[in-house]
Write a protein that holds these residues in place. Structure first.
Motif, PDB file in Angstrom:
ATOM      1  N   LEU A  75      -4.580  -6.604 -10.665  1.00 49.10           N
ATOM      2  CA  LEU A  75      -3.250  -5.862 -11.240  1.00 49.10           C
ATOM      3  C   LEU A  75      -2.288  -6.291  -9.991  1.00 49.10           C
ATOM      4  N   VAL A  76      -1.267  -6.906 -10.418  1.00 49.29           N
ATOM      5  CA  VAL A  76      -0.379  -7.386  -9.550  1.00 49.29           C
ATOM      6  C   VAL A  76       1.134  -7.056  -9.991  1.00 49.29           C
ATOM      7  N   PRO A  77       2.177  -7.205  -9.156  1.00 51.44           N
ATOM      8  CA  PRO A  77       3.423  -7.157  -9.762  1.00 51.44           C
ATOM      9  C   PRO A  77       3.757  -8.231 -10.470  1.00 51.44           C
ATOM     10  N   ASP A  78       4.734  -8.120 -11.376  1.00 53.17           N
ATOM     11  CA  ASP A  78       5.124  -9.498 -12.197  1.00 53.17           C
ATOM     12  C   ASP A  78       5.497 -10.837 -11.689  1.00 53.17           C
ATOM     13  N   ASP A  79       5.921 -10.420 -10.441  1.00 52.87           N
ATOM     14  CA  ASP A  79       6.467 -11.744  -9.666  1.00 52.87           C
ATOM     15  C   ASP A  79       5.230 -12.706  -9.289  1.00 52.87           C
ATOM     16  N   TYR A  80       3.897 -12.257  -9.228  1.00 55.68           N
ATOM     17  CA  TYR A  80       2.840 -12.754  -8.561  1.00 55.68           C
ATOM     18  C   TYR A  80       1.816 -13.215  -9.543  1.00 55.68           C
ATOM     19  N   VAL A  81       2.206 -12.933 -11.021  1.00 52.77           N
ATOM     20  CA  VAL A  81       1.219 -13.535 -11.824  1.00 52.77           C
ATOM     21  C   VAL A  81       1.082 -14.833 -11.817  1.00 52.77           C
ATOM     22  N   GLY A  82       2.144 -15.573 -11.717  1.00 54.31           N
ATOM     23  CA  GLY A  82       1.754 -17.281 -11.756  1.00 54.31           C
ATOM     24  C   GLY A  82       1.013 -17.674 -10.682  1.00 54.31           C
ATOM     25  N   PRO A  83       1.343 -17.101  -9.318  1.00 59.45           N
ATOM     26  CA  PRO A  83       0.527 -17.584  -8.143  1.00 59.45           C
ATOM     27  C   PRO A  83      -0.838 -17.111  -8.212  1.00 59.45           C
ATOM     28  N   HIS A  99       1.079 -10.150  -0.596  1.00 62.28           N
ATOM     29  CA  HIS A  99       1.728  -9.403   0.340  1.00 62.28           C
ATOM     30  C   HIS A  99       1.397  -8.005   0.142  1.00 62.28           C
ATOM     31  N   GLY A 100      -0.050  -7.844  -0.094  1.00 60.42           N
ATOM     32  CA  GLY A 100      -0.671  -6.420   0.019  1.00 60.42           C
ATOM     33  C   GLY A 100      -0.359  -5.714  -1.286  1.00 60.42           C
ATOM     34  N   THR A 101       0.306  -6.279  -2.274  1.00 64.10           N
ATOM     35  CA  THR A 101       0.516  -5.372  -3.504  1.00 64.10           C
ATOM     36  C   THR A 101      -0.424  -5.597  -4.532  1.00 64.10           C
ATOM     37  N   GLY A 102      -1.291  -6.583  -4.623  1.00 62.17           N
ATOM     38  CA  GLY A 102      -2.257  -6.858  -5.773  1.00 62.17           C
ATOM     39  C   GLY A 102      -3.505  -6.193  -5.159  1.00 62.17           C
ATOM     40  N   ARG A 103      -4.298  -5.611  -6.438  1.00 61.33           N
ATOM     41  CA  ARG A 103      -5.888  -5.275  -6.188  1.00 61.33           C
ATOM     42  C   ARG A 103      -6.532  -5.684  -7.356  1.00 61.33           C
ATOM     43  N   PHE A 104      -7.883  -5.506  -7.162  1.00 60.47           N
ATOM     44  CA  PHE A 104      -8.499  -6.190  -8.369  1.00 60.47           C
ATOM     45  C   PHE A 104      -9.880  -5.439  -8.197  1.00 60.47           C
ATOM     46  N   ASP A 105     -10.712  -5.483  -9.547  1.00 67.07           N
ATOM     47  CA  ASP A 105     -12.096  -4.855  -9.571  1.00 67.07           C
ATOM     48  C   ASP A 105     -12.884  -5.931 -10.273  1.00 67.07           C
ATOM     49  N   ARG A 106     -14.127  -5.665  -9.943  1.00 70.69           N
ATOM     50  CA  ARG A 106     -15.020  -6.950 -10.454  1.00 70.69           C
ATOM     51  C   ARG A 106     -16.457  -6.057 -11.199  1.00 70.69           C
ATOM     52  N   THR A 154       1.258  -6.356 -13.995  1.00 71.69           N
ATOM     53  CA  THR A 154       0.548  -7.012 -14.883  1.00 71.69           C
ATOM     54  C   THR A 154      -0.856  -7.062 -14.523  1.00 71.69           C
ATOM     55  N   LEU A 155      -1.949  -6.749 -15.574  1.00 69.02           N
ATOM     56  CA  LEU A 155      -3.168  -6.914 -15.305  1.00 69.02           C
ATOM     57  C   LEU A 155      -3.712  -8.600 -15.782  1.00 69.02           C
ATOM     58  N   VAL A 156      -4.186  -9.013 -14.973  1.00 69.34           N
ATOM     59  CA  VAL A 156      -4.746 -10.323 -15.040  1.00 69.34           C
ATOM     60  C   VAL A 156      -6.343 -10.296 -15.070  1.00 69.34           C
ATOM     61  N   ARG A 157      -6.703 -10.465 -16.539  1.00 61.86           N
ATOM     62  CA  ARG A 157      -8.074 -10.719 -16.629  1.00 61.86           C
ATOM     63  C   ARG A 157      -8.669 -11.988 -16.700  1.00 61.86           C
ATOM     64  N   THR A 215       1.011  -1.272   0.094  1.00 59.33           N
ATOM     65  CA  THR A 215       0.157  -0.091  -0.022  1.00 59.33           C
ATOM     66  C   THR A 215       0.848   1.272  -0.023  1.00 59.33           C
ATOM     67  N   THR A 216       1.946   1.149   0.940  1.00 58.15           N
ATOM     68  CA  THR A 216       2.977   2.395   0.901  1.00 58.15           C
ATOM     69  C   THR A 216       3.575   2.588  -0.418  1.00 58.15           C
TER      70      THR A 216
END
Length: 741
Positions: free
Chosen positions: A653-661, A707-714, A684-687, A132-133
């Motif tokens: 929307l997540v950092p690239d490191d978390y796209v796979g998980p 770890h608090g770095t991802g966010r999403f919309d629906r 990266t935005l995963v749809r 978040t920071t």
């Protein structure tokens, strides 16, 4: 930053009224929970003389105490304003929550501020800067908001200061890590037997002076010869970083050629680069030792705020429009200009009712003024959740908060903040303007609450008060969304996360005196016919007097998704009189709304009325409505009923490191990934399309996964068939039986 004289004690330090925008600094403190923001605010207040050496105001409370500040684990979950003065400048310190769930309060603080202090803890190691920071830093960078970094807890540090400055440069510097550099180096005292070296002072890199706090008061003396090499290396790097941001392009050439640069020029260039948001100094601060008046590094930090952070005159104001959305010319921060102010926070007060924290962007606000209050424009797409409202109201008393005290103000000029009493219809985000020239400030962005909380009144007395309490709760917190779901007949509060949910329940109980029970959130399922079927509805009763007689035969067939209920009349020869055809349709549609198997609405079928019988005396509209409903239920018994579940389109929307998980997790939720796209470097935005039954807690689970770095919309996409094994589980559960009884 340079050598300055400070006499902030006494009544002058408590003079919290600013008469011009140039004498105001609005600073928001941002940081992870536990980073030390509140402790830093209290240390700054003590150094300015606003509180005594015990850190207390006159009534014995601290400056962070406030009737509206709730605590969770001794951490504030609410925006708090603490005004202080330093060198004739009023500084409005806005302390924000560190919990990600209360990002709405953080965004309100950003709206009210002109600069930001990012507070990171040397004791938190890898957790010093959370997702978040970092996201807030990027938002500030996008709008050019000036930022500085304060490292706390060096006295109990797990990570040394040099390592912390490297971490800050990596996380905050982006493509230009030399724009994030320390202004001071910490000085440690002799190491004790347990290996602890206490923090005793700072070394000013520009002035090359030791600022010694070991005696309880700030003293200056030259550095030891043994420290000169380390000091010179850090000083050279700082000077190069400052000159690189200097508007005088010849200064770097002169410096590299060996020409000396005087300290005043460096300080002036540093302050200009900081105000432009292109250079971000790193400082350290610690609260005062017992009996001392000044906390370590607080004088230097106050100097930076008053000398380097911009005045409200130097920052662009929010865009304004008419009440119908037409754009108006940009406002200026002019005390004599048209009034334009905004409610950045509302909270209850036991003595004056609702208390509103207001930022005045233009004009001057005075007690007893009549203002035009406007919220949520006529063309605002969020009007469904937060209805448009406006009124002309009289302003109550103005005050400046200080702990639990409210110190009276005679006026609040452009650029300043004040608490306003008796704005009883005001909501967070509302605009206050001149009734002769009403306008609307463009609202700040707030995250969409995506964690549902279904509630029911605990008792009859609570049921009577619940509606009013919920309306007040949502008016105070724009990150709460209230939904009265017509399909499930549930009252749902949409929250940011679990801590936000718990605070909302606590506020209902403690502020509004309403006891509620949290119940399982139900997803709006649907029913449809899986194959054609026929049904006969026979409603014949004779119990004395006027009887009831109606018979109708129908055929039901499934239709494509999204077709709704289609009714077709195929009566030939008048077997059902014309006046009763519509009665059959009413009965069919009413039964479809109630459901035919599991209590969920029936959709996407064609119902054909093909035959029937009537009686010249006993037939009626009500009888044929009942017969139509019976016929639809009879057809349902003869066919397989398919349950449909809502499917949501989500963007994660997540950092690239978390796209796979994230993609693996979505697959485990019966999701279908429809694509990915790069939205920014490293992001990266995963749809995907995911059943809503699987994402009720996704707001919490995604935060944990990333770890608090991802966010999403629906957004709702469609209803799709529910797998049979899940349908059987839902329809056979005790909760479903109770629901559909």
């Amino acid at each position: 930053m340079g050598d300055r004289t400070h006499t902030p004690t006494g009544a002058a330090a408590r003079a919290l009224t600013a008469d011009r925008p140039a004498a105001i600094r609005n600073v928001v403190l941002v940081g992870h929970s536990g980073s030390g923001k509140t402790t830093l605010v209290e240390a700054l207040a003590q150094t300015t003389g606003a509180v005594n050496r015990a850190g207390r105001v006159e009534d014995g409370t601290t400056v962070s105490d406030h009737d509206d500040v709730e605590q969770r684990g001794h951490r504030s979950v609410s925006l708090t304003l603490v005004p202080v003065t330093w060198g004739g400048i009023k500084i409005n310190l806005l302390d924000t929550p560190g919990y990600a769930d209360f990002v709405g309060e953080l965004r309100a603080g950003l709206r009210a501020a002109d600069a930001a202090l990012f507070v990171v803890s040397a004791a938190q190691e890898a957790e010093a800067v959370d997702g978040t920071t970092r996201a807030v830093w990027e938002e500030c960078a996008a709008v050019g908001m000036p930022r500085a970094i304060v490292v706390t807890h060096l006295d109990t540090a797990r990570t040394p200061f040099d390592a912390m400055t490297r971490v800050c440069a990596e996380l905050f510097g982006g493509d230009d890590p030399d724009a994030v550099l320390p202004l001071y180096l910490p000085v440690h005292g002799p190491r004790s037997a347990d290996g602890h070296a206490p923090l005793t002072g700072l070394t000013g890199l520009l002035t090359q002076r030791i600022l010694d706090y070991s005696g309880g008061e700030r003293r200056e003396h030259p550095p030891a010869a043994s420290e000169q090499d380390r000091l010179t290396e850090a000083r050279d790097r700082l000077i190069e970083g400052i000159i690189a941001e200097c508007e005088d392009e010849t200064l770097m050439d002169r410096y590299l050629a060996g020409e000396p640069v005087d300290v005043k020029t460096l300080v002036d260039d540093l302050e200009r680069a900081l105000a432009r948001g292109t250079f971000h100094p790193v400082l350290t601060a610690a609260p005062a030792a017992e009996g001392a008046r000044q906390g370590l590094g607080t004088v230097e930090l106050l100097d930076l705020i008053t000398g380097g952070f911009p005045t409200p005159l130097e920052r662009p104001l929010p865009a304004v429009s008419t009440l119908h959305g037409a754009t108006l010319p940009a406002l200026e921060c002019d005390p004599d200009g048209p009034l334009a102010a905004e409610v950045v926070k509302t909270s209850p007060d036991p003595y004056v009712g609702r208390l509103s924290l207001v930022r005045v962007f233009s004009g001057t606000l005075r007690p007893d003024d009549t203002v035009h209050l406007f919220g949520h424009g006529l063309d605002d797409p969020a009007r469904e959740a937060r209805p448009f409202h406006e009124a002309e109201i009289r302003v109550g008393a103005l005050s400046s908060p200080f702990g639990k005290q409210q110190r009276p103000l005679t006026a609040c000029v452009a650029g300043d903040l004040a608490c306003v009493a008796r704005l009883d219809t005001a909501e967070t985000g509302d605009t206050l303007s001149d009734p002769a020239h009403p306008l609307l400030l463009r609202p700040w962005a707030t995250p969409d609450p995506l964690l549902p909380l279904a509630i029911e009144a605990h008792g009859k007395a609570d049921e009577d008060k619940l509606s009013h309490a919920l309306a007040r709760l949502v008016a105070e917190d724009p990150t709460l969304r209230l939904e009265q779901n017509p399909d499930t007949r549930q009252v749902v509060l949409w929250c940011i996360g679990e801590a936000h949910r718990d605070v909302a329940l606590d506020r209902l109980r403690t502020r509004h005196g309403v006891q509620v029970d949290a119940v399982p959130h139900r997803v709006a399922l649907r029913e449809t016919f899986a194959a054609p079927a026929g049904g006969l509805g026979r409603h014949v009763k004779q119990s004395g007097g006027h009887g009831q007689y109606a018979v109708c035969a129908i055929d039901v067939e499934p239709l494509p998704a999204g077709s709704g209920i289609e009714f077709v009349d195929r009566i030939v020869g008048g077997s059902v009189p014309r006046q009763y055809i519509s009665s059959v349709e009413k009965g069919v549609r009413a039964q479809a709304a109630r459901g035919v198997a599991t209590g969920h609405p029936l959709v996407d079928v064609r119902v054909t009325l093909r035959d029937g019988k009537a009686h010249s005396v006993d037939s009626s509209d009500a009888a044929f409505q009942t017969a139509g409903a019976l016929a639809l239920r009879e057809a349902a018994h003869a066919a397989r009923i398919q349950l449909l579940e809502p499917v949501a389109e989500i963007g994660v929307l997540v950092p690239d490191d978390y796209v796979g998980p994230v993609m693996s997790d979505l697959s485990g939720r019966r999701g279908r990934v429809t694509g990915t796209e790069q939205t920014a470097p490293g992001r990266t935005l995963v749809r995907a399309e995911v059943p809503e039954l699987e994402i009720g807690r996704y707001a919490v689970d995604l935060r944990s996964l990333t770890h608090g770095t991802g966010r999403f919309d629906r957004a709702y996409a469609r209803h799709a068939p529910l797998p049979p094994h899940l349908a059987d589980r839902l329809t056979s559960s005790p909760e479903a039986d109770a629901k559909h009884a």
